[in-house]
Structures are given as C-alpha cells and as structure tokens.
Scaffold this active site. Structure first.
Site, PDB file in Angstrom:
ATOM      1  N   LYS A 114      23.774  53.738 -49.902  1.00  0.00           N
ATOM      2  CA  LYS A 114      22.916  54.291 -50.956  1.00  0.00           C
ATOM      3  C   LYS A 114      22.753  53.331 -52.129  1.00  0.00           C
ATOM      4  O   LYS A 114      21.820  53.470 -52.917  1.00  0.00           O
ATOM      5  CB  LYS A 114      23.473  55.635 -51.459  1.00  0.00           C
ATOM      6  N   LYS A 197      13.343  58.147 -37.702  1.00  0.00           N
ATOM      7  CA  LYS A 197      13.458  59.604 -37.717  1.00  0.00           C
ATOM      8  C   LYS A 197      12.601  60.199 -38.827  1.00  0.00           C
ATOM      9  O   LYS A 197      12.327  59.541 -39.834  1.00  0.00           O
ATOM     10  CB  LYS A 197      14.920  60.039 -37.819  1.00  0.00           C
ATOM     11  N   LYS A 200      12.348  62.796 -45.393  1.00  0.00           N
ATOM     12  CA  LYS A 200      11.621  63.037 -46.640  1.00  0.00           C
ATOM     13  C   LYS A 200      11.417  61.744 -47.405  1.00  0.00           C
ATOM     14  O   LYS A 200      10.548  61.653 -48.261  1.00  0.00           O
ATOM     15  CB  LYS A 200      12.339  64.059 -47.507  1.00  0.00           C
TER      16      LYS A 200
HETATM   17  P1  ADP Z   1      16.339  63.506 -44.801  1.00  0.00           P
HETATM   18  O1  ADP Z   1      16.706  62.527 -43.729  1.00  0.00           O
HETATM   19  O2  ADP Z   1      14.929  63.935 -44.740  1.00  0.00           O
HETATM   20  O3  ADP Z   1      16.763  62.996 -46.161  1.00  0.00           O
HETATM   21  P2  ADP Z   1      18.695  65.118 -44.979  1.00  0.00           P
HETATM   22  O4  ADP Z   1      19.505  63.879 -44.915  1.00  0.00           O
HETATM   23  O5  ADP Z   1      18.657  65.877 -46.272  1.00  0.00           O
HETATM   24  O6  ADP Z   1      17.208  64.803 -44.512  1.00  0.00           O
HETATM   25  O7  ADP Z   1      19.232  66.066 -43.831  1.00  0.00           O
HETATM   26  C1  ADP Z   1      19.416  67.456 -43.919  1.00  0.00           C
HETATM   27  C2  ADP Z   1      19.816  67.961 -42.537  1.00  0.00           C
HETATM   28  O8  ADP Z   1      18.730  67.788 -41.610  1.00  0.00           O
HETATM   29  C3  ADP Z   1      20.993  67.201 -41.913  1.00  0.00           C
HETATM   30  O9  ADP Z   1      21.781  68.134 -41.183  1.00  0.00           O
HETATM   31  C4  ADP Z   1      20.338  66.216 -40.970  1.00  0.00           C
HETATM   32  O10 ADP Z   1      21.182  65.868 -39.871  1.00  0.00           O
HETATM   33  C5  ADP Z   1      19.110  66.991 -40.500  1.00  0.00           C
HETATM   34  N1  ADP Z   1      17.994  66.067 -40.214  1.00  0.00           N
HETATM   35  C6  ADP Z   1      17.365  65.264 -41.128  1.00  0.00           C
HETATM   36  N2  ADP Z   1      16.352  64.584 -40.550  1.00  0.00           N
HETATM   37  C7  ADP Z   1      16.337  64.953 -39.242  1.00  0.00           C
HETATM   38  C8  ADP Z   1      15.527  64.604 -38.125  1.00  0.00           C
HETATM   39  N3  ADP Z   1      14.512  63.736 -38.249  1.00  0.00           N
HETATM   40  N4  ADP Z   1      15.774  65.162 -36.932  1.00  0.00           N
HETATM   41  C9  ADP Z   1      16.793  66.055 -36.797  1.00  0.00           C
HETATM   42  N5  ADP Z   1      17.600  66.436 -37.803  1.00  0.00           N
HETATM   43  C10 ADP Z   1      17.387  65.901 -39.023  1.00  0.00           C
HETATM   44 NA    NA Z   2      19.070  61.565 -45.254  1.00  0.00          NA
END
Ligand code: ADP
Ligand code: NA
Length: 330
Positions: A114, A197, A200
């Site tokens: 980060k 993947k 956001k």
């Molecule tokens: P982002 O990657 O959008 O920042 P987060 O890290 O806040 O999302 O993840 C929140 C939850 O959603 C976690 O449990 C993460 O494993 C799941 N998650 C995030 N992106 C994906 C994805 N593309 N496919 C499946 N699960 C995801």
């Molecule tokens: Na993330």
C-alpha cells in the site's frame, strides 16, 4: 449445539459494491450464515487509515450496510454492525500493540504494497498498525474462523501469533482463530481487461459492474465485454480470459457448472452468449439494487437496526476486553 463463531469485516471504501465483491464475498457470506454464528463488521476504523471525507464516509457506511442486508445478510440472525460503534476494538488494539514486535509488524506485506507508490514516510501510523486492529476485531468475538482472500492471510496468521503469545504470557484469554481461504474460483475479472481482477481501483468504470448500476447500464457493460476472435465458448484462462470470465459470471449467477454452460452455448456466437450473461446478472442484481434503495430511503430505520446490532456486538466484545484487561493486571 452452538454453531462455530465466524468474523469477517468489510471496508466502507466505495459507494457501491461491484460484481466481484458480490460473487467473491457477499454470496459466500450469505451461504455461511447457515453453518456459523456470524459477526460481519463494517470496518470504518480501518477506512480512516487513509485520507477520507467525513460526509462521504458516513454515507458509504449506510450504503454498504443496506447492500449487505439486501444481498441476504440477515441482521436478525447474523450480527451486522459498524466497528466504530463498539469502543472495545480500539481499546483491545492498544493492549495487543504492546505485545506486537516492531519487526513483526514491519513484515506485513500489505503495508509495503500500500505504501509502494507514495512512500512509507507519507503513510499514517494507523495504516502501519492496521493489522493489530484487525487482530483485535477478530479476537474480541472468540472467533473460530475468519473467511479471507489470499491477501489477508498474513494478517490472520499475525492474529494467531498474538493470541497464542497473550495466552501464554497472561493466561488463557483468547480463542485462537483459523483462516478459511475464500473460493478462488469465485474470482471475477475486469470486463474490459480480463487479465486483472474486477476492482474499485480500476482506471475506468467500463469494465466494472456496480451493484447499484441501473440494469440497462449493467447489460450494456456486459454486452461490451472484451472477448476474442476465435468464436468458441469454452473455459481457457490463458487463451480466452474474457470468455472464461463471462462463463464464471454466468455460473455464479445461475448455479450451473461452467462445463454445462459451455456445452450449451458453444456454437451460438458471442452475441447470444453475452445476452444470456447480461440477463442472468440483471436477474440476480436488480432485486438486490431495489431492496438497497428501499433501505436507503429510510436512513433512520437503518441506523436503528445498526445501533441494535452494535449493542449485541458490544455485549460479546466488552466481556472479552474485560478478560484481557484483568489478565494484564489493569
Ligand atoms: P477491491 O479489490 O475492489 O478493492 P476489496 O479489496 O475491498 O475489493 O474486497 C472486498 C471483498 O471482495 C474481499 O473479500 C475480496 O476478496 C472480494 N473481492 C474483491 N474483488 C474481487 C473480485 N474481482 N472477484 C472476487 N472477489 C473479489
Ligand atoms: Na483490494
């Protein structure tokens, strides 16, 4: 017999969940409610470790809570609460920080990731001690299992180390939790860039399906998904990442296997296939979106529900904190 205790947290760091969060986390948590006594925390104390706008944060907390309830987290059965409403989190975090080695905390790879861009000098101390707060979150609820993605596994290992260390030094106080790694088959990729993947933090919005997108917009995004020129519909992550992603999405939203779906759709062309995926995603998300908007239309009721759940959480958390204080001679 009492069900095993489960704890999971989610950051209120965007207004709407995306399809990856929905399939990769929310759908799985919903199913786990049958087998576990679950605590789901909206971790706003974690969210303030990076710069934030207070008014936006407050709205994001409500929006996230509404989406979880609309998506099937039952606040009468599971405890869905906001972390900052339960004071014990910050208090236990302090106690645990006194038994965490500086070197041990410095080995957490997520902090390094980060701060790779902006540098560690610019980061807050809160971002550095984030994993200790996460350990407090988990330990307060006598948690047995913590469902996490791969990226959080190291933090759960730290939590195990801290709980074992505390128990050894001060007497048995905490339950030592175990991580359960979430199904990586449930990973969803960006529709425009299927090598990454869905996230956001992607540069453009075109490849992301937001739970709160209007259905027509969702369908358009899926019909515009990047595929390939070969024309066949089969799973092949290396050669056909776009089609493979769409098959995964269709499988997760219909409950049918990828093999079954590729057998049915192969030969029909990408147009018909994408329309079927768009229909399935809209059928799954549209009712969740509507229910979310209904819940958000009555913020007082939503706040009342979150306050009641915070009281339930505090009852468990305060008892654990008291044990820890006493064990330490405080
Ligand atoms: P982002 O990657 O959008 O920042 P987060 O890290 O806040 O999302 O993840 C929140 C939850 O959603 C976690 O449990 C993460 O494993 C799941 N998650 C995030 N992106 C994906 C994805 N593309 N496919 C499946 N699960 C995801
Ligand atoms: Na993330």
């Amino acid at each position: 017999m009492a069900l095993p205790r489960l704890y999971s947290g989610m950051q209120p760091s965007s207004g709407s969940l995306h399809l990856g969060n929905y399939i990769g986390a929310l759908q799985q948590w919903r199913a786990m409610q049958d087998d576990y006594d679950a605590f789901f925390s909206i971790v706003d104390l974690h969210a303030i470790t990076v710069p934030q706008d207070p008014a936006v944060l407050r709205e994001q907390v409500r929006t996230l809570a509404a989406q979880y309830i609309a998506g099937g987290i039952d606040p009468d059965r599971s405890c869905l609460y906001v972390q900052s409403h339960v004071g014990a989190h910050a208090q236990l975090q302090w106690l645990l920080s006194t038994i965490t080695g500086f070197g041990e905390a410095s080995r957490m790879t997520q902090f390094k990731d980060k701060t790779a861009k902006g540098g560690q000098e610019a980061a807050s101390v809160g971002l550095f001690t984030y994993p200790i707060l996460m350990a407090a979150d988990i330990l307060l609820y006598d948690t047995q299992v913590v469902p996490v993605g791969d990226d959080q596994k190291q933090h759960v290992e730290l939590t195990r180390d801290l709980s074992e260390r505390f128990n050894k030094r001060f007497g048995k106080t905490f339950t030592v939790p175990k991580p359960v790694i979430l199904d990586s088959g449930a990973r969803i990729y960006d529709l425009q860039n299927p090598a990454s993947k869905m996230s956001k933090s992607a540069e453009t919005d075109k490849g992301i399906v937001w739970l709160l997108d209007e259905p027509a917009r969702t369908a358009k995004k899926i019909r515009s998904a990047v595929t390939d020129t070969e024309g066949s519909i089969r799973a092949d992550k290396a050669e056909k990442p776009g089609v493979t992603n769409l098959l995964g999405i269709l499988s997760a939203t219909t409950g049918r296997s990828v093999d079954d779906l590729s057998a049915e759709f192969d030969g029909q062309g990408y147009g018909a296939f994408k329309t079927a995926v768009a229909d399935a995603v809209v059928a799954e998300l549209a009712p969740v979106r509507e229910r979310t908007l209904e819940l958000l239309a009555d913020p007082a009721e939503l706040d009342r529900l979150l306050a009641a759940n915070a009281d339930r959480a505090a009852e468990v958390a305060d008892a654990t904190l008291r044990r820890a204080l006493e064990a330490m001679g405080l």
